[in-house]
Design an enzyme around this catalytic site. Structure first.
Site, mmCIF file in Angstrom:
data_model
loop_
_atom_site.group_PDB
_atom_site.id
_atom_site.type_symbol
_atom_site.label_atom_id
_atom_site.label_comp_id
_atom_site.label_asym_id
_atom_site.label_seq_id
_atom_site.Cartn_x
_atom_site.Cartn_y
_atom_site.Cartn_z
ATOM 1 N N GLY A 42 131.682 6.965 -90.745
ATOM 2 C CA GLY A 42 130.371 7.226 -91.328
ATOM 3 C C GLY A 42 130.461 8.449 -92.226
ATOM 4 N N ARG A 330 108.434 13.914 -87.245
ATOM 5 C CA ARG A 330 108.555 12.600 -86.618
ATOM 6 C C ARG A 330 107.986 12.536 -85.201
ATOM 7 N NH1 ARG A 330 114.527 10.810 -88.759
ATOM 8 N NH2 ARG A 330 113.833 10.679 -90.899
ATOM 9 N N HIS A 401 115.647 5.935 -82.530
ATOM 10 C CA HIS A 401 116.335 6.018 -83.811
ATOM 11 C C HIS A 401 117.622 6.837 -83.741
ATOM 12 C CE1 HIS A 401 117.040 6.122 -87.993
ATOM 13 N NE2 HIS A 401 116.600 7.334 -88.216
ATOM 14 N N ARG A 435 114.893 15.762 -84.747
ATOM 15 C CA ARG A 435 115.529 15.892 -86.048
ATOM 16 C C ARG A 435 114.524 15.663 -87.170
ATOM 17 N NH1 ARG A 435 117.574 12.658 -89.796
ATOM 18 N NH2 ARG A 435 117.281 10.763 -88.594
ATOM 19 N N LEU A 441 121.901 13.148 -92.717
ATOM 20 C CA LEU A 441 122.918 12.961 -93.752
ATOM 21 C C LEU A 441 123.540 14.315 -94.079
ATOM 22 C CD1 LEU A 441 121.091 10.469 -96.142
ATOM 23 C CD2 LEU A 441 122.515 10.000 -94.176
#
Lengths: 642, 252
Positions: A42, A330, A401, A435, A441
């Site tokens: 990744g 979130r 997630h 997060r 990323l």
């Protein structure tokens, strides 16, 4: 288990520079003598492999898919943060640091997060140089947008495919090194175990998914970049092959596992709609820049959204959190959606959804502008649900997630096993209890491109290592153990499928147990119940799982069974960790710990620490260790987005 | 979301491994919810096969969000099935009806050997990228992103090409087994951007050569690749690649 975070001394802004200066180096001529294994391709794994190979090390890289380009980082849609302040809106490294620490609910390490903010700017430059097609302004400069948890526009993006484009950038850098012969790429290989020699990580055992053949690989250091464990819940936004096996195997060999109960519940996913469902699809959080979240004011209102007049709609995020509105972080967005649905105001056939409405934005900016920003997301939504967000609001609901917990690492990204490094989502370090958007990323690439190289050199430069070969005893022993594990998995299948359960049936059972008792809201009673029920599911798995075929061939049922066996063991420390953390933190609401306004209540006096679990042997209770979090530069405060 | 169900007949290519001879097997499947994705329908079939003591159908899949490029099969002669710009994992059963027979087979191409059932080896595409599908820049020491200004329209054009997910449907649908849409997309992305200029000539030559070495055919403008591409990549990228190749061959 000793937890020394090895945080460099000195002022926050100088720690990384000081550390780089004091870290040992390996001279370029000597680097080719060192072999490094990287598991995962990744953002973190591909960028680390490319960078270490550029530096001159001999790198062996492993991935589970048919190509390193498939890693699940591709699925990130919205963007990547950096403190460039190109918008002149008051951003700085200090502010990105502060937002990330606050967004993580003060459960991450100051020094790590500051370093992340520092290198964020280099990441953008690196990716631009590789030809990543970031969105541009008409004048040719890089475009930015805002994201949840921030009041500045610091998010760089490539349409709704930022993760994919960044990954393809890292994959291209990796491909270049494969061509150069500096990276040996092993595709369709699953890591089955970690091999220690003299207490140090010196290699891995893998299974070739096509042939079933097991093999051992030795090295001077091992880097795990194997992502998160959200698939423990069965339904999540993770790719189907994402699993905990590599991290769990490392844990069983002595690596501490930190904060396993910290799992991010993403607020904007397409809701569940049937028992056959295999995974949940995330809609980018960036949609909340223009979409307004609402539910009908009246519980049980089953009218079509278009027939509900304005005054009968509750735009609950805007009214409750006026300064952040729909852009609250979130955890806040997720919890509030659940709360609305719990009150009976959920919409759709299952009543487990809220609306995300673009009508006002379309009226204000026009269809063309909205489609330019979110076109592919709208298209994706329509494909799945057969409903067009231009005409009808989207329906969304929170889903599992990203996992903030992971292998414990020190400032050098090294686990408690010398020579074993963990980068990206598979470590615990930067995101605290929650997060923020566009920061995964950032962490993956920061670790891989800019941090792990220094740390590896420091480790290799300060630890003399004897040569080991994959034919030596610790490797043959590990190989035998893996063979025995596979034989044990297949044992209950003797005599055919009669009266037995499939791998997925048992996985769904585990998933429900975790979602119900160790999900968005938890309480002592539920967690204790889950801890009692877990061994029953484990027993059911070992006694009655049916796996067709053998271990010496391509066998997808066996692959899934092996991962489920590890999820079943891992679930225990997840639940124990949630039970031990008697505070609400990030998106983890302990129902016993709430403010008078029903917001999550953190307990800094009692829980300002990282919980690190030590494996004490199969069947033994794991031991909890604590790394105290020391805040010298920020003062933890109750997070308020009002 | 509708909760209708349909009954289907499936004819699926079964092949034990690369060496075995394959054949179609027929399976009847009842009560398939139209809200399911195609892969979820295959999951249901596999659960049934497993419970019956039979070998489930092996197929590649990972993200199930239409992005990773791992899934793919040919459905009634069309790679990724009948819906335009849709990967197999994003194809939903509402596009089929009771009584339909679905013929499901792997992506077929000389360069994509079958590993089992619907699983093929597409590593040839990786080797094309390894031949030069990158900008040779080491980590660190790169200039500030805004010192390389790129007109918005150019960045968008590069992005159109960059959105290729490398699934290989273009190869499977091409009568010549060409990988020119895939390769053309990467060559286009990099030749449109200033970062790709220094290696422009070398890249075009090396990547075209790699396609030939892997056993892919050449484009004869059938446009089948464009028709099945789940990301809507235009064959203009093939034209751009051809131009790059000709320029590189004759003018260096």
């Amino acid at each position: 288990m000793e937890l020394n975070a090895n945080i460099p001394s000195g002022p926050l802004a100088e720690k990384w520079d000081n550390h780089r200066f004091s870290s040992k180096l390996v001279n370029p001529a000597n680097r080719r003598k060192y072999r490094i294994i990287v598991v995962g391709t990744g953002l973190a794994g591909a960028s680390a492999s490319a960078t270490l190979a550029e530096q001159g090390y001999e790198v062996s890289t492993f991935c589970i898919q048919d190509s390193p380009r498939r890693a699940h980082s591709i699925a990130a849609q919205g963007g990547i943060n950096a403190a460039k302040n190109y918008q002149n809106d008051g951003d700085s490294i200090q502010r990105l640091f502060y937002d990330t620490i606050k967004g993580g609910d003060f459960r991450s390490r100051e020094a790590n997060v500051y370093r992340l903010a520092q290198v964020s700017n280099n990441i953008i430059d690196q990716c631009v140089a590789q030809g990543v097609p970031f969105a541009r302004e008409y004048g040719g400069t890089l475009a930015n947008r805002s994201f949840g948890g921030a009041q500045v526009s610091r998010t760089f993006y490539a349409r709704g495919q930022t993760g994919q484009q960044l990954l393809l950038g890292a994959y291209s850098a990796l491909s270049r090194q494969i061509k150069n012969g500096k990276v040996t790429m092993h595709t369709r290989q699953e890591m089955m175990d970690l091999v220690l020699v003299d207490g140090k990580a010196r290699g891995i055992v893998t299974r070739d998914i096509i042939s079933g053949k097991l093999s051992s690989h030795s090295a001077d250091a091992v880097i795990l970049a194997t992502g998160g464990y959200g698939n423990a819940y069965f339904l999540s936004t993770n790719a189907m092959a994402s699993n905990v096996t590599a991290a769990w195997r490392a844990h069983k060999k002595g690596a501490g596992f930190a904060n396993p109960c910290f799992v991010q519940i993403h607020p904007t996913c397409i809701p569940v709609h049937g028992h056959f469902q295999s995974k949940l699809t995330l809609m980018s959080e960036s949609l909340r820049n223009d979409g307004r979240v609402w539910v009908p004011k009246k519980p049980g209102d089953s009218r079509r959204p278009g027939s509900i007049p304005e005054e009968e709609r509750d735009y609950y995020l805007e009214s409750k959190y006026p300064s952040f509105g729909n852009l609250v972080p979130r955890d806040v967005a997720s919890r509030n959606a659940k709360e609305q649905c719990d009150e009976g105001k959920g919409v759709g056939t299952t009543n487990l959804a809220v609306y995300l409405d673009f009508a006002e934005a379309i009226q204000r900016d026009g269809k063309a502008t909205i489609l330019k920003k979110y076109g592919n997301l709208f298209q994706m939504y329509e494909k799945i649900t057969a409903s067009n967000p231009l005409h009808e609001p989207m329906m969304i609901y929170p889903a599992v997630h990203y996992t903030m917990g992971g292998l414990w690492v020190d400032y050098n990204l090294m686990t408690t096993i010398p020579g074993l490094f963990a980068i990206g989502e598979c470590n615990f370090s930067d995101h605290g209890a929650n997060r923020l958007g566009a920061s995964a990323l950032m962490q993956g690439l920061a670790d891989g491109y800019f941090i792990v190289g220094t740390c590896i050199a420091n480790y290799l430069g300060s630890n003399p290592l004897a040569t080991v070969e994959a034919s030596e005893q610790p490797f043959t022993e590990a190989l035998k153990q893996v063979q025995a594990n596979i034989a044990r998995l297949l044992k209950s299948s003797e005599g055919g499928p009669e009266g037995k359960l499939t791998v997925d049936e048992i996985h769904k059972e585990l998933g429900l147990l975790l979602w119900d008792h160790c999900g968005m809201a938890r309480n002592k009673e539920g967690l204790e119940k889950a801890l009692k029920e877990l061994p029953l599911i484990q027993k059911k798995f070992w006694d009655t799982v049916y796996i067709p075929g053998t271990g010496e061939e391509l066998n997808q049922s066996l692959e899934r069974a092996g991962r489920l066996a590890d999820f079943l063991e891992f679930a225990e420390i997840m639940i124990r960790d949630a039970l031990a953390r008697e505070e609400s933190c990030g998106c983890h609401l302990r129902e016993e710990s709430q403010t008078e306004e029903n917001e999550a209540k953190r307990d800094d006096a009692g829980y300002s620490h990282v919980s690190v679990w030590e494996h004490m042997g199969d069947g033994e209770e794991p031991t909890l260790h604590k790394e105290d979090l020391i805040f010298e530069n920020v003062t933890p405060s109750q997070r308020s987005y009002k | 979301m509708s909760i209708d169900t349909i009954d289907l007949s499936l004819e699926i290519w079964r092949q034990k491994d690369s060496k075995a001879t394959g054949n179609f097997e027929t399976y009847a499947l009842q009560n398939i919810s139209t809200g399911m994705s195609f892969l979820e329908m295959l999951d249901v079939l596999n659960e049934n096969l497993t419970r019956a003591g039979k070998d489930p159908v092996a197929f590649d899949h990972d993200c199930r969000e239409g992005i990773c490029g791992m899934c793919g099969a040919v459905i009634n002669g069309v790679a990724h099935g009948p819906e335009p710009e849709t990967t197999l994992c994003q194809l939903h059963m509402r596009h089929f009806k009771t009584g339909d027979t679905l013929v499901i087979e792997p992506f077929r191409s000389r360069a994509f050997p079958i590993r089992k059932d619907l699983i093929t080896d597409r590593s040839a595409l990786d080797r094309i990228i390894q031949a030069g599908g990158y900008v040779s820049v080491n980590t660190g020491g790169t200039p500030d992103g805004n010192t390389i200004p790129i007109p918005s329209a150019t960045a968008e054009l590069a992005m159109d090409a960059a959105s290729c997910i490398g699934c290989g449907a273009c190869v499977a649908s091409c009568p010549n087994g060409a990988a020119m849409l895939f390769t053309g997309a990467k060559i286009s992305q990099l030749c449109l951007l200033p970062q790709g200029q220094p290696e422009r000539t070398e890249r075009a030559l090396a990547m075209v050569k790699a396609m030939d070495t892997e056993g892919f055919g050449n484009c004869t403008n059938e446009r089948e690749c464009e028709a099945v591409c789940p990301k809507g990549i235009s064959i203009r990228n093939i034209a751009r690649m051809n131009k790059e190749f000709v320029k590189a061959t004759f003018f260096g």
